[in-house]
Design a protein around this motif. Structure first.
Motif, mmCIF file in Angstrom:
data_model
loop_
_atom_site.group_PDB
_atom_site.id
_atom_site.type_symbol
_atom_site.label_atom_id
_atom_site.label_comp_id
_atom_site.label_asym_id
_atom_site.label_seq_id
_atom_site.Cartn_x
_atom_site.Cartn_y
_atom_site.Cartn_z
ATOM 1 N N MET A 160 3.249 31.628 15.135
ATOM 2 C CA MET A 160 2.266 32.272 16.004
ATOM 3 C C MET A 160 0.902 32.279 15.322
ATOM 4 O O MET A 160 0.754 32.720 14.176
ATOM 5 C CB MET A 160 2.706 33.707 16.313
ATOM 6 N N LYS A 161 -0.098 31.784 16.023
ATOM 7 C CA LYS A 161 -1.479 31.785 15.532
ATOM 8 C C LYS A 161 -2.401 31.833 16.746
ATOM 9 O O LYS A 161 -2.645 30.820 17.387
ATOM 10 C CB LYS A 161 -1.766 30.536 14.691
ATOM 11 N N PRO A 162 -2.919 33.014 17.057
ATOM 12 C CA PRO A 162 -3.766 33.136 18.254
ATOM 13 C C PRO A 162 -5.043 32.312 18.129
ATOM 14 O O PRO A 162 -5.467 31.951 17.029
ATOM 15 C CB PRO A 162 -4.093 34.640 18.301
ATOM 16 N N ASP A 163 -5.646 32.015 19.268
ATOM 17 C CA ASP A 163 -7.007 31.503 19.257
ATOM 18 C C ASP A 163 -7.938 32.606 18.756
ATOM 19 O O ASP A 163 -7.580 33.784 18.757
ATOM 20 C CB ASP A 163 -7.426 31.060 20.655
ATOM 21 N N HIS A 164 -9.134 32.226 18.343
ATOM 22 C CA HIS A 164 -10.035 33.246 17.811
ATOM 23 C C HIS A 164 -10.494 34.182 18.930
ATOM 24 O O HIS A 164 -10.621 33.779 20.094
ATOM 25 C CB HIS A 164 -11.229 32.621 17.096
ATOM 26 N N PRO A 165 -10.754 35.448 18.606
ATOM 27 C CA PRO A 165 -11.151 36.424 19.620
ATOM 28 C C PRO A 165 -12.617 36.253 20.022
ATOM 29 O O PRO A 165 -13.344 35.432 19.457
ATOM 30 C CB PRO A 165 -10.931 37.761 18.915
ATOM 31 N N GLN A 166 -13.023 37.059 21.003
ATOM 32 C CA GLN A 166 -14.396 37.049 21.480
ATOM 33 C C GLN A 166 -15.129 38.278 20.938
ATOM 34 O O GLN A 166 -14.612 39.392 21.018
ATOM 35 C CB GLN A 166 -14.435 37.053 23.014
ATOM 36 N N ILE A 167 -16.307 38.061 20.400
ATOM 37 C CA ILE A 167 -17.106 39.165 19.862
ATOM 38 C C ILE A 167 -17.814 39.850 21.021
ATOM 39 O O ILE A 167 -18.550 39.216 21.786
ATOM 40 C CB ILE A 167 -18.132 38.662 18.835
ATOM 41 N N GLY A 168 -17.567 41.168 21.142
ATOM 42 C CA GLY A 168 -18.180 41.929 22.218
ATOM 43 C C GLY A 168 -19.434 42.664 21.770
ATOM 44 O O GLY A 168 -20.165 42.199 20.878
ATOM 45 N N ASN A 169 -19.669 43.843 22.350
ATOM 46 C CA ASN A 169 -20.868 44.623 22.068
ATOM 47 C C ASN A 169 -20.700 45.490 20.829
ATOM 48 O O ASN A 169 -19.586 45.865 20.455
ATOM 49 C CB ASN A 169 -21.216 45.517 23.265
ATOM 50 N N CYS A 170 -21.821 45.804 20.198
ATOM 51 C CA CYS A 170 -21.870 46.745 19.081
ATOM 52 C C CYS A 170 -22.525 48.025 19.592
ATOM 53 O O CYS A 170 -23.665 47.995 20.085
ATOM 54 C CB CYS A 170 -22.658 46.150 17.919
ATOM 55 N N GLN A 171 -21.797 49.138 19.505
ATOM 56 C CA GLN A 171 -22.278 50.393 20.068
ATOM 57 C C GLN A 171 -22.402 51.467 18.993
ATOM 58 O O GLN A 171 -21.605 51.530 18.056
ATOM 59 C CB GLN A 171 -21.324 50.876 21.164
ATOM 60 N N LYS A 172 -23.414 52.303 19.135
ATOM 61 C CA LYS A 172 -23.589 53.455 18.249
ATOM 62 C C LYS A 172 -22.998 54.672 18.941
ATOM 63 O O LYS A 172 -23.360 55.003 20.059
ATOM 64 C CB LYS A 172 -25.075 53.683 17.966
ATOM 65 N N GLU A 173 -22.045 55.319 18.235
ATOM 66 C CA GLU A 173 -21.355 56.447 18.848
ATOM 67 C C GLU A 173 -20.900 57.426 17.782
ATOM 68 O O GLU A 173 -20.213 57.038 16.821
ATOM 69 C CB GLU A 173 -20.157 55.953 19.660
ATOM 70 N N ASN A 174 -21.280 58.692 17.935
ATOM 71 C CA ASN A 174 -20.878 59.760 17.011
ATOM 72 C C ASN A 174 -21.158 59.395 15.558
ATOM 73 O O ASN A 174 -20.327 59.592 14.666
ATOM 74 C CB ASN A 174 -19.389 60.091 17.183
ATOM 75 N N GLY A 175 -22.338 58.829 15.323
ATOM 76 C CA GLY A 175 -22.746 58.509 13.960
ATOM 77 C C GLY A 175 -22.069 57.290 13.374
ATOM 78 O O GLY A 175 -22.136 57.066 12.168
ATOM 79 N N LYS A 176 -21.394 56.479 14.201
ATOM 80 C CA LYS A 176 -20.696 55.280 13.716
ATOM 81 C C LYS A 176 -21.109 54.075 14.549
ATOM 82 O O LYS A 176 -21.576 54.196 15.688
ATOM 83 C CB LYS A 176 -19.178 55.449 13.795
ATOM 84 N N LEU A 177 -20.911 52.906 13.939
ATOM 85 C CA LEU A 177 -21.081 51.656 14.672
ATOM 86 C C LEU A 177 -19.702 51.162 15.102
ATOM 87 O O LEU A 177 -18.804 50.977 14.270
ATOM 88 C CB LEU A 177 -21.767 50.597 13.805
ATOM 89 N N THR A 216 -26.175 54.003 11.184
ATOM 90 C CA THR A 216 -26.505 53.831 12.598
ATOM 91 C C THR A 216 -27.939 53.335 12.784
ATOM 92 O O THR A 216 -28.345 53.018 13.909
ATOM 93 C CB THR A 216 -26.313 55.153 13.358
ATOM 94 N N ARG A 217 -28.693 53.264 11.672
ATOM 95 C CA ARG A 217 -30.032 52.689 11.761
ATOM 96 C C ARG A 217 -29.981 51.167 11.872
ATOM 97 O O ARG A 217 -30.989 50.523 12.166
ATOM 98 C CB ARG A 217 -30.870 53.088 10.537
#
Length: 296
Positions: free
Chosen positions: A198-215, A264-265
């Motif tokens: 088993m070796k999946p295809d590479h995933p898709q990079i989605g959005n980067c969100q700032k939430e509760n002091g984290k990325l 988060t900056r």
């Protein structure tokens, strides 16, 4: 897919329906003999009459009887042998030299992109003119019930397997390969679980969100991955370029959304991701192309 077992590699010498032609379908019985060994061809004659052997349509001088013993097998002895009795052809063989020992993976690499009903293989040795693959004990034993799969022009194969994606895998798959080149015959088989390839295809990079002091980075499974994704979870590994010194940093395996231990900056990130089955700990996918994402 939690059943664990060791891989087993087997090699057999058998008689199969085969010959030098453009397919496996119109062949004499292949006899595979090891180089420099003694090998015996048996005539199927049931009468008590004289047995005559021919080699490449030339009559052999020796009176071998029903058993033709070949000593010091080498390339000059490779070819078509026929025995006749009572004026009729009884048995015909294509004698080939058995291929020297090599690991199965030297010849063939297989991969499953998901837990669907198929997986693909690629034959790596272009010296062979004819190659076919088969799954199951019928192919391992070389009997007529085997459903052989022929490769395309690039020796790529697509095989259908019986493994259910919704239950644990108890039995190993048995894959058999047969190949012929000018003077040699090869048969090798290998046992493995589907999760081993088993070796999946590479995933898709989605959005980067700032939430509760984290990325938080959203990562989407590849479109070829099994569904529902909640039943077939993937874990991801993220690499990003640190802006102050250009060093590539790696985030430990995580599930989407992945929490990035960054300020988060941070407004933009240059990153890549790869994935694997989080339950079976399958092979990692290839890395996705590097992508600059905006965190907002």
């Amino acid at each position: 897919m939690k059943c664990i077992g060791e891989k087993k590699i087997e090699k057999m010498l058998i008689n199969v329906s085969s010959a030098f032609s453009t397919s496996f379908s119109s062949l004499n019985a292949v006899a595979a003999a090891k180089k420099s060994n003694t090998f015996t061809l048996q005539c199927g004659a049931t009468s008590n009459g004289d047995v005559i052997w021919t080699f490449n349509d030339q009559k052999l001088d020796q009176k071998a009887g029903s058993n033709l013993v070949l000593s010091e097998v080498g390339q000059p002895m490779v070819g078509n042998y026929t025995c006749q009795s009572g004026g009729e052809s009884v048995s015909t063989y294509l004698l080939l030299q058995d291929e020297d020992e090599k690991e199965f993976d030297d010849f063939l690499t297989c991969r499953a992109k998901s837990y669907s009903c198929t997986f693909s293989c690629k034959w790596n040795d272009t010296n062979y003119k004819l190659v076919r693959l088969g799954l199951g004990p019928d192919c391992l034993e070389g009997n007529n019930l085997c459903s052989w799969v022929m490769g395309d022009g690039r020796l790529h194969f697509e095989l259908t397997h019986p493994v259910s994606p919704y239950s644990e895998e108890h039995d190993m798959l048995v894959l058999t390969a047969q190949a012929i080149t000018n003077y040699t015959f090869l048969q090798k088989s290998k046992r493995f679980y589907l999760r081993d390839i088993m070796k999946p295809d590479h995933p898709q990079i989605g959005n980067c969100q700032k939430e509760n002091g984290k990325l938080n980075l959203l990562i989407d499974p590849p479109c070829t991955w099994s569904t529902p994704h909640s039943f077939f979870p993937l874990e991801h590994e993220v690499q990003y370029v640190r802006r102050n010194d250009g060093k590539i940093m790696t985030v430990p395996p995580c599930s989407s959304p992945c929490h990035l231990n960054l300020s988060t900056r941070t407004s933009k990130l240059n990153l890549t991701v790869r994935s694997r089955d989080s339950l079976a700990k399958s092979n990692w996918s290839q890395w996705a192309d590097w992508k600059i994402v905006t965190c907002g």
